[in-house]
Design an enzyme around this catalytic site. Structure first.
Site, PDB file in Angstrom:
ATOM      1  N   ASP A  64      18.191  11.406  21.857  1.00 18.71           N
ATOM      2  CA  ASP A  64      17.280  12.469  21.442  1.00 18.71           C
ATOM      3  C   ASP A  64      16.513  12.008  20.218  1.00 18.71           C
ATOM      4  O   ASP A  64      17.076  11.361  19.331  1.00 18.71           O
ATOM      5  CB  ASP A  64      18.033  13.759  21.115  1.00 18.71           C
ATOM      6  CG  ASP A  64      17.074  14.921  20.943  1.00 18.71           C
ATOM      7  OD1 ASP A  64      16.660  15.495  21.963  1.00 18.71           O
ATOM      8  OD2 ASP A  64      16.704  15.241  19.790  1.00 18.71           O
ATOM      9  N   SER A  65      15.228  12.322  20.184  1.00 18.35           N
ATOM     10  CA  SER A  65      14.366  11.878  19.088  1.00 18.35           C
ATOM     11  C   SER A  65      13.745  13.057  18.352  1.00 18.35           C
ATOM     12  O   SER A  65      13.350  14.053  18.958  1.00 18.35           O
ATOM     13  CB  SER A  65      13.241  10.978  19.624  1.00 18.35           C
ATOM     14  OG  SER A  65      13.757   9.832  20.251  1.00 18.35           O
TER      15      SER A  65
END
Length: 218
Positions: A79-80
């Site tokens: 996840d960014s």
């Protein structure tokens, strides 16, 4: 791990950019979307939040799998998030939000954090960490922002920009691993695999000329 043991990597993400990055690095993952509701997780730290979301994505996919003792399966959740000006920025809510972000970000810098959680399904072991890269945004014009947002690209990505797409022209540079900005750090993945006693070379595949077929090495 014996070379004769089949090794499978499952990417718990719908991101075509992450899959493309792995493919270019010689890794052909299976893809199983986690379906995690990211809005339910809250944190004041971008690093903690992206790692928790990566962990939840990986765990959600692991919970839907039936491990086989004849196959070693690894599930990778990522996840960014962009940390900018004291805010944590995921995907824009709409075009107006994307325009507003770019008006604030242009000519300045932010830090893109990508959480990685790698779970060995059979052995029930886990390795996880966050990769961080500083991004320097170009001083783009209002017309450039409008044109970019109109393409729809910034609406689908954390921070409202890409490095490997149209948005790459609007970045002055980065300090760190470019893969982190894409959404998956290969150097970090290598280290996480090593924590689980797997070499990244074990995941390499051989692609036939023209890309017609993929077969495991060895």
């Amino acid at each position: 791990m014996p070379n004769s043991t089949p090794l499978r990597l499952v990417l718990a993400s719908a991101s075509p950019a992450r899959r493309k990055l792995l493919h270019a690095a010689g890794i052909e993952p299976d893809v199983l979307v986690s379906g995690v509701d990211e809005s339910q997780v809250v944190s004041e730290s971008a690093e903690e939040l992206c790692l928790e979301l990566a962990r939840l994505k990986a765990q959600a996919v692991v919970g839907r799998m039936r491990p086989s003792p004849d196959e070693r399966t690894l599930v990778l959740g990522c996840d960014s998030l962009l940390a900018f000006d004291g805010e944590i920025l995921g995907k824009p809510t709409d075009a107006a939000d994307a325009v507003g972000r770019w008006e604030r970000m242009r000519g300045r810098s932010g830090v893109l954090h990508t959480g990685h959680c790698l779970i060995d399904v059979v052995h029930e072991s886990r390795a996880e960490a966050v990769a961080s890269t500083t991004v320097r945004f170009a001083d783009v014009s209002d017309d450039e922002i409008a044109a970019y947002v109109a393409t729809g690209e910034p609406l689908a990505v954390a921070g409202a920009f890409t490095i490997d797409g149209l948005g790459g022209a609007f970045l002055d540079g980065i300090d760190g691993d470019p893969g982190t900005v894409v959404g998956l750090s290969l150097p970090l993945l290598r280290r996480l695999l090593a924590e689980l006693d797997v070499q990244i070379t074990d995941l390499w595949t051989k692609i036939a000329p023209g890309g017609q077929s993929v077969e495991p090495l060895g």
